[in-house]
Write a protein that holds these residues in place. Structure first.
Motif, PDB file in Angstrom:
ATOM      1  N   GLU A 179       8.771  -4.071   2.093  1.00  0.00           N
ATOM      2  CA  GLU A 179       7.591  -3.956   2.935  1.00  0.00           C
ATOM      3  C   GLU A 179       6.707  -5.187   2.776  1.00  0.00           C
ATOM      4  OE1 GLU A 179       5.552  -0.364   1.975  1.00  0.00           O
ATOM      5  OE2 GLU A 179       7.335   0.840   2.384  1.00  0.00           O
ATOM      6  N   GLN A 180       6.698  -5.748   1.575  1.00  0.00           N
ATOM      7  CA  GLN A 180       5.699  -6.758   1.270  1.00  0.00           C
ATOM      8  C   GLN A 180       6.325  -8.116   0.988  1.00  0.00           C
ATOM      9  OE1 GLN A 180       2.141  -5.928   0.706  1.00  0.00           O
ATOM     10  NE2 GLN A 180       2.713  -4.144   1.885  1.00  0.00           N
ATOM     11  N   LYS A 183       4.433 -11.403   0.080  1.00  0.00           N
ATOM     12  CA  LYS A 183       3.949 -11.724  -1.270  1.00  0.00           C
ATOM     13  C   LYS A 183       4.864 -12.756  -1.905  1.00  0.00           C
ATOM     14  CE  LYS A 183       0.898  -8.525  -1.209  1.00  0.00           C
ATOM     15  NZ  LYS A 183      -0.319  -8.071  -1.634  1.00  0.00           N
TER      16      LYS A 183
ATOM     17  N   ARG B  16       6.550  10.811   1.968  1.00  0.00           N
ATOM     18  CA  ARG B  16       5.287  10.316   1.422  1.00  0.00           C
ATOM     19  C   ARG B  16       4.250  11.414   1.578  1.00  0.00           C
ATOM     20  NH1 ARG B  16       3.990   4.202   2.949  1.00  0.00           N
ATOM     21  NH2 ARG B  16       5.034   3.403   1.132  1.00  0.00           N
ATOM     22  N   ALA B  20      -4.085  12.112  -3.202  1.00  0.00           N
ATOM     23  CA  ALA B  20      -4.140  11.020  -4.171  1.00  0.00           C
ATOM     24  C   ALA B  20      -3.123  11.219  -5.293  1.00  0.00           C
ATOM     25  CB  ALA B  20      -5.547  10.919  -4.756  1.00  0.00           C
ATOM     26  N   ALA B  23       0.350  10.568  -4.162  1.00  0.00           N
ATOM     27  CA  ALA B  23       0.564   9.142  -3.908  1.00  0.00           C
ATOM     28  C   ALA B  23       0.789   8.400  -5.218  1.00  0.00           C
ATOM     29  CB  ALA B  23      -0.636   8.561  -3.165  1.00  0.00           C
ATOM     30  N   LEU B  24       0.052   8.804  -6.232  1.00  0.00           N
ATOM     31  CA  LEU B  24       0.209   8.194  -7.551  1.00  0.00           C
ATOM     32  C   LEU B  24       1.595   8.475  -8.104  1.00  0.00           C
ATOM     33  CD1 LEU B  24      -3.051   8.514  -9.661  1.00  0.00           C
ATOM     34  CD2 LEU B  24      -1.700   6.472  -9.174  1.00  0.00           C
ATOM     35  N   LEU B  27       4.358   6.440  -6.880  1.00  0.00           N
ATOM     36  CA  LEU B  27       4.466   5.100  -7.463  1.00  0.00           C
ATOM     37  C   LEU B  27       5.704   5.012  -8.347  1.00  0.00           C
ATOM     38  CD1 LEU B  27       0.873   4.202  -8.706  1.00  0.00           C
ATOM     39  CD2 LEU B  27       2.143   3.075  -6.903  1.00  0.00           C
ATOM     40  N   ARG B  30      10.348   8.595  -6.040  1.00  0.00           N
ATOM     41  CA  ARG B  30      10.293   8.913  -4.624  1.00  0.00           C
ATOM     42  C   ARG B  30      11.273  10.029  -4.309  1.00  0.00           C
ATOM     43  NH1 ARG B  30       9.813   3.560  -0.951  1.00  0.00           N
ATOM     44  NH2 ARG B  30       7.768   2.934  -1.659  1.00  0.00           N
TER      45      ARG B  30
ATOM     46  N   ARG C  16     -12.731   5.506  -1.591  1.00  0.00           N
ATOM     47  CA  ARG C  16     -11.653   6.425  -1.934  1.00  0.00           C
ATOM     48  C   ARG C  16     -10.451   6.194  -0.999  1.00  0.00           C
ATOM     49  NH1 ARG C  16     -10.162  11.382  -0.166  1.00  0.00           N
ATOM     50  NH2 ARG C  16      -8.850  12.545  -1.617  1.00  0.00           N
ATOM     51  N   LEU C  20      -6.635   5.275  -2.025  1.00  0.00           N
ATOM     52  CA  LEU C  20      -5.415   5.965  -1.604  1.00  0.00           C
ATOM     53  C   LEU C  20      -4.424   4.981  -1.015  1.00  0.00           C
ATOM     54  CD1 LEU C  20      -6.672   9.272   0.008  1.00  0.00           C
ATOM     55  CD2 LEU C  20      -5.380   8.945  -2.103  1.00  0.00           C
ATOM     56  N   ALA C  23      -2.754   3.016  -3.635  1.00  0.00           N
ATOM     57  CA  ALA C  23      -1.732   3.772  -4.355  1.00  0.00           C
ATOM     58  C   ALA C  23      -0.452   3.900  -3.538  1.00  0.00           C
ATOM     59  CB  ALA C  23      -2.262   5.154  -4.713  1.00  0.00           C
ATOM     60  N   GLN C  24      -0.592   3.822  -2.200  1.00  0.00           N
ATOM     61  CA  GLN C  24       0.585   3.934  -1.341  1.00  0.00           C
ATOM     62  C   GLN C  24       1.547   2.780  -1.568  1.00  0.00           C
ATOM     63  OE1 GLN C  24       1.221   5.604   2.051  1.00  0.00           O
ATOM     64  NE2 GLN C  24       0.111   7.331   1.209  1.00  0.00           N
ATOM     65  N   TYR C  25       0.990   1.601  -1.709  1.00  0.00           N
ATOM     66  CA  TYR C  25       1.857   0.441  -1.853  1.00  0.00           C
ATOM     67  C   TYR C  25       2.086   0.154  -3.321  1.00  0.00           C
ATOM     68  CZ  TYR C  25       1.206   0.080   3.067  1.00  0.00           C
ATOM     69  OH  TYR C  25       1.217   0.361   4.391  1.00  0.00           O
ATOM     70  N   ARG C  26       3.137   0.765  -3.831  1.00  0.00           N
ATOM     71  CA  ARG C  26       3.311   0.764  -5.274  1.00  0.00           C
ATOM     72  C   ARG C  26       3.539  -0.634  -5.839  1.00  0.00           C
ATOM     73  NH1 ARG C  26       9.345   3.213  -6.037  1.00  0.00           N
ATOM     74  NH2 ARG C  26      10.327   2.100  -4.350  1.00  0.00           N
ATOM     75  N   ASP C  28       2.403  -3.469  -4.748  1.00  0.00           N
ATOM     76  CA  ASP C  28       1.203  -4.311  -4.728  1.00  0.00           C
ATOM     77  C   ASP C  28       0.525  -4.328  -6.078  1.00  0.00           C
ATOM     78  OD1 ASP C  28       1.865  -4.403  -2.178  1.00  0.00           O
ATOM     79  OD2 ASP C  28      -0.173  -4.172  -1.411  1.00  0.00           O
ATOM     80  N   ILE C  31       2.583  -6.671  -8.196  1.00  0.00           N
ATOM     81  CA  ILE C  31       2.727  -8.001  -7.604  1.00  0.00           C
ATOM     82  C   ILE C  31       1.371  -8.694  -7.489  1.00  0.00           C
ATOM     83  CG2 ILE C  31       3.431  -9.263  -5.559  1.00  0.00           C
ATOM     84  CD1 ILE C  31       5.586  -7.144  -5.139  1.00  0.00           C
ATOM     85  N   ASP C  32       0.380  -7.965  -6.983  1.00  0.00           N
ATOM     86  CA  ASP C  32      -0.937  -8.592  -6.830  1.00  0.00           C
ATOM     87  C   ASP C  32      -1.494  -9.048  -8.166  1.00  0.00           C
ATOM     88  OD1 ASP C  32      -0.896  -8.345  -4.167  1.00  0.00           O
ATOM     89  OD2 ASP C  32      -2.765  -7.211  -3.988  1.00  0.00           O
ATOM     90  N   ARG C 123      -7.208  -6.437  -6.340  1.00  0.00           N
ATOM     91  CA  ARG C 123      -7.772  -7.758  -6.605  1.00  0.00           C
ATOM     92  C   ARG C 123      -8.696  -7.762  -7.818  1.00  0.00           C
ATOM     93  NH1 ARG C 123      -5.165 -11.726  -3.547  1.00  0.00           N
ATOM     94  NH2 ARG C 123      -4.527 -10.685  -1.661  1.00  0.00           N
TER      95      ARG C 123
END
Lengths: 272, 333, 266
Positions: A179-180, A183, B16, B20, B23-24, B27, B30, C16, C20, C23-26, C28, C31-32, C123
């Motif tokens: 997806e990313q 990066k 998905r 919250a 979603a955690l 991580l 899945r 918030r 969320l 948290a969706q983009y695990r 990131d 990587i970030d 960030r």
């Protein structure tokens, strides 16, 4: 992929690509003016060299004049050896519009390549003011004096662009799976900034760092054409650098085309 | 021209969940599930046929079209388009076909459509004279005129869709896949597109497979329809026989010279709509003549009219029915 | 004050949502973080090369003092990329897709809504980088900033954020007139790169431009000088006043643009 069709289509692709670059001229001018980094670095190095010239470990002496010539040339060369196919590919994969390209009997890499190349004339035109400044401040006296180096310049520029473009295609192709993937492009760019000579002439690097740079593609993409233009290489070492540059270009091309192929196979498996 | 045998297309997607905490959790782990977009379908299209491909949202229509166009690999089964295996994407195959998606465009946004046409001419290597003749025809047929020289972004949705069609037809495809070609267009524009597609089919003998949410499109263009639902075919035949099979009842509309009561009308059959001056009845096909005779005899009928149930109703009934079927089979399991 | 409470809770809610999304983009998350450490290190390379030889350097700035400027730069960059840029990108998308109408329809200040609509929470890693650079620099200096210095610096950083935010609002306002301005974000970030070095590296007219017109010097050089304990009070007061002036001008431009947008009928 056969070469016959692309060669026949090339003129049309270029003409349309150029028309498109004209349509996006405002964006492009902004983009060009946003590549301020050479000027930021020029300010830093001029301040440093103000008191006394900076001596490199290779024995070359860098005064204000050398830095001005280096960073202004750097700015212009950067316009010519850059590509942005990674973003285009990424965007089209996510929007699903890549499907429209895959329906065509022409390898999409050709159309990405031509749309990038077709924008060159305009990018070159935008850097004319910088060229004028280069002559106005007398920095053109720093350009290569050995005429035998000049025939190599077009090849060095083309080689640099090929490295940039195929790195873009390779990283763009990752978007089929990740997806990313952009990066990864950020990582590439960060390395590029450091090792290409964009921030600091590689000549000023401590020897160990210069050795690292010699084994990475970045200096061949941008630093080498600039050094060549400024006559920092003897003919022999220039030819050796050129050979290394083209080896990188061809290697990256192979990697990019393989990744693209795997990506399209995946695209067919999971859909767009 | 087109042959599909046991075509299946399954995807693995990850779930998905909302919230919250979930979603955690996602991580780290899945959950995957298999989506059966197309689950074993067979059909064939002869050269020059124009077939409607119908089904509710998510039934697998677009997946099938994309597979036929070579954009997707079948998970299982065999697909042939004019003797080619689409997923191999050979140039010879790509030159014969085109997929037009109402929601995806190929026109260059900031350039006039004429540029895209020219680009496609070059890519498909269409001889200049053939191209010029074809373009003239298309531009005249679609009444585009000077619009092709205006930047695409300045065109209306309808004008843009017409230009998309031209761009798709520059190379004279023998097989045309149309995915919702009239979506979002106003009624007059839909009619124009429909006329054009019909004429293209008749003049060039191209094979066309079309999906649409507008039953008017299907009624006007496709003598034959294929219905897909939940990845399976639930009907393949003429439009008339589809209506026959799903809703064999006829609609009888009666207009009265003087007011009537509901009871009087109900004596004739199932009332769909009632008012004192005009009523609509639903009656089995076999009883039409008997009921009409009775109505003429017992009621002050001024005017009457017998027709099939509207296609929209037929379709919603059909989809409701297959949904109920799946539910009952699942319950049995 | 009923209004203020509502804005605080709105802010919390927007934060918030961003959480969320983050948290969706695990990937990131990792990587970030890695990327920001990496690019911070890369940003230091030129400085190391400059000071590799003790006989050379930026006039008036030792290696450690320049590091403090870079620390301030990293700090502001994290705020810029984490809190200011994402909102800008969101608004530009709103304008392009025509969905800004939904924002304008809501019964809250539009400027507040758009500027808090998106945060890139990962960030935060940039703040860690900044503190590492600060720690390294001050350890080498062998002394720590005074309480007054830290206070002055905090005030200046707040003023700098205020200015960045105002510049940002001006850019967004431009989006109402010219639709395609995606590249302006890029231009903005590139201009910000000028704040990497002490403003004294610029000479003559350029220095005036970067101190007064586009107060980049104020953003990183002055906070660094505050930490180093050599900032005079008049400069501090002038900076805060300047930031206030900047913000007022930006707000005026924003309100004017909104009027333009609504009167143009979208």
């Amino acid at each position: 992929m056969s070469l016959w069709r692309p060669l026949k289509v090339l003129p049309t692709l270029m003409r349309v690509g150029f028309a498109e670059s004209l349509a996006y001229r405002a964006e492009m001018i902004i983009w060009v003016f946003a590549t301020t980094m050479p000027f930021v670095m020029l300010a830093l190095w001029s301040a440093v060299a103000h008191a006394a010239p900076v001596a490199s470990s290779s024995g070359r002496s860098w005064g204000s004049a050398e830095f001005v010539a280096y960073f202004l040339t750097m700015f212009m060369v950067r316009q010519l050896v850059s590509a942005w196919a990674a973003w285009e590919i990424n965007f089209e994969i996510r929007q699903g519009t890549l499907a429209m390209r895959l329906l065509k009997p022409l390898h999409p890499v050709w159309s990405f390549a031509t749309s990038n190349v077709a924008a060159m004339p305009l990018r070159a035109a935008v850097s004319i003011p910088v060229l004028v400044v280069l002559f106005a401040v007398g920095a053109h006296r720093q350009l290569a004096s050995d005429w035998r180096l000049w025939p190599l310049v077009p090849f060095a520029l083309l080689g640099g662009w090929l490295i940039a473009f195929f790195a873009n295609v390779a990283i763009g192709s990752l978007a089929f799976r990740m997806e990313q993937s952009l990066k990864v492009m950020d990582v590439w760019f960060t390395c590029f900034f450091v090792f290409s000579g964009y921030l600091v002439p590689t000549d000023l690097f401590p020897p160990w760092l210069r050795a690292v740079a010699a084994y990475l593609p970045f200096r061949y993409q941008l630093g080498f054409p600039v050094e060549l233009l400024l006559g920092q290489h003897e003919l022999g070492s220039a030819l050796r650098m050129l050979a290394a540059q083209w080896a990188w270009a061809l290697g990256l091309m192979t990697v990019a085309l393989v990744l693209w192929r795997l990506g399209v196979r995946r695209f067919q498996a999971v859909g767009g | 021209m087109i042959r599909v045998r046991g075509l299946k297309k399954h995807y693995r997607v990850h779930k998905r969940p909302p919230g919250a905490a979930a979603a955690l959790k996602a991580l780290f782990r899945r959950d995957w599930q298999t989506v059966k977009a197309v689950d074993g379908i067979d059909f064939e299209l002869g050269a020059g046929e124009c077939v409607g491909f119908l089904g509710p949202n998510g039934a697998g229509k677009t997946t099938t079209l994309k597979t036929l166009a070579g954009l997707l690999h079948p998970s299982e089964g065999e697909v042939r388009v004019d003797g080619h295996e689409p997923q191999r994407r050979e140039s010879a195959f790509l030159e014969k076909i085109m997929l037009v998606m109402g929601q995806k465009q190929q026109l260059l946004w900031d350039l006039p459509p004429a540029e895209t046409f020219e680009l496609n001419r070059a890519i498909y290597d269409v001889p200049k004279d053939v191209y010029r003749r074809r373009l003239d025809e298309l531009v005249t047929l679609l009444a585009l005129g000077e619009l092709v020289n205006k930047p695409t972004r300045q065109l209306s949705l309808g004008e843009r869709m017409k230009c998309e069609l031209v761009a798709a037809l520059v190379h004279g495809p023998k097989v045309l896949f149309l995915d919702e070609p009239t979506i979002g267009l106003d009624v007059s524009m839909q009619v124009a597109m429909r006329d054009f597609i019909r004429r293209y089919n008749q003049q060039t003998g191209a094979t066309i497979l079309l999906t649409s949410h507008y039953m008017d499109d299907v009624e006007a263009l496709c003598p034959r329809v294929v219905v897909i639902d939940k990845g399976r075919l639930s009907f393949d035949g003429t439009l008339a026989s589809l209506v026959q099979q799903v809703k064999p009842e006829k609609r009888l509309t009666l207009r009265f010279a003087s007011p009537t009561t509901r009871a009087q009308v109900e004596a004739l059959g199932t009332v769909v709509k009632f008012s004192a001056a005009e009523s609509e009845l639903q009656i089995p096909a076999a009883q039409v003549s008997a009921v009409v005779a009775k109505a003429l005899g017992t009621l002050p009928v001024r005017d009457l009219n017998v027709e099939n149930a509207p296609l929209e109703e037929v379709m919603s009934e059909l989809f409701a029915r297959t949904a109920a079927d799946t539910r009952s089979t699942e319950a049995v399991r | 004050m009923r209004g203020l409470g509502r804005y605080v809770s709105l802010f919390g809610l927007q934060l918030r949502t961003s959480g969320l999304l983050a948290a969706q983009y695990r990937w990131d998350f990792l990587i970030d973080g890695a990327l920001s450490v990496f690019s911070a290190a890369a940003a230091l390379v030129p400085l190391f090369v400059v000071y590799a030889d003790e006989r050379r350097g930026i006039p008036g700035w030792s290696f450690e003092e320049s590091l403090v400027v870079i620390g301030c730069f990293l700090l502001l960059q994290a705020i810029l990329e984490g809190a200011i840029n994402p909102g800008l990108v969101a608004v530009i998308e709103h304008i392009r897709k025509g969905t800004l109408d939904f924002v304008l329809l809501k019964p809250a200040d539009a400027q507040f809504l758009v500027s808090t609509s998106r945060f890139q929470l990962w960030r935060v890693a940039g703040l860690v980088n900044a503190s590492i650079v600060f720690t390294f620099a001050f350890t080498r200096l062998g002394r720590w900033p005074s309480a007054v210095g830290v206070l002055q610096m905090a005030v200046l950083v707040a003023a700098a954020v205020w200015i960045l935010y105002s510049l940002w609002i001006v850019i967004v306002s431009a989006a109402f007139y010219v639709v395609k301005i995606d590249n302006l974000t890029y231009l903005f970030t590139s201009l910000f790169d000028l704040a990497r070095w002490p403003v004294t590296v610029f000479r003559g007219a350029l220095r005036v431009v970067f101190t007064v017109l586009l107060p980049l010097g104020l953003m990183t050089t002055y906070p660094a000088e505050a930490l180093l304990g050599r900032l005079d009070w008049p400069t501090l007061v002038a900076s805060v006043l300047g930031a206030g002036l900047f913000a007022a001008a930006a707000r005026a431009v924003w309100l004017r643009s909104i009027r333009h947008y609504t009167s143009a009928g979208g």
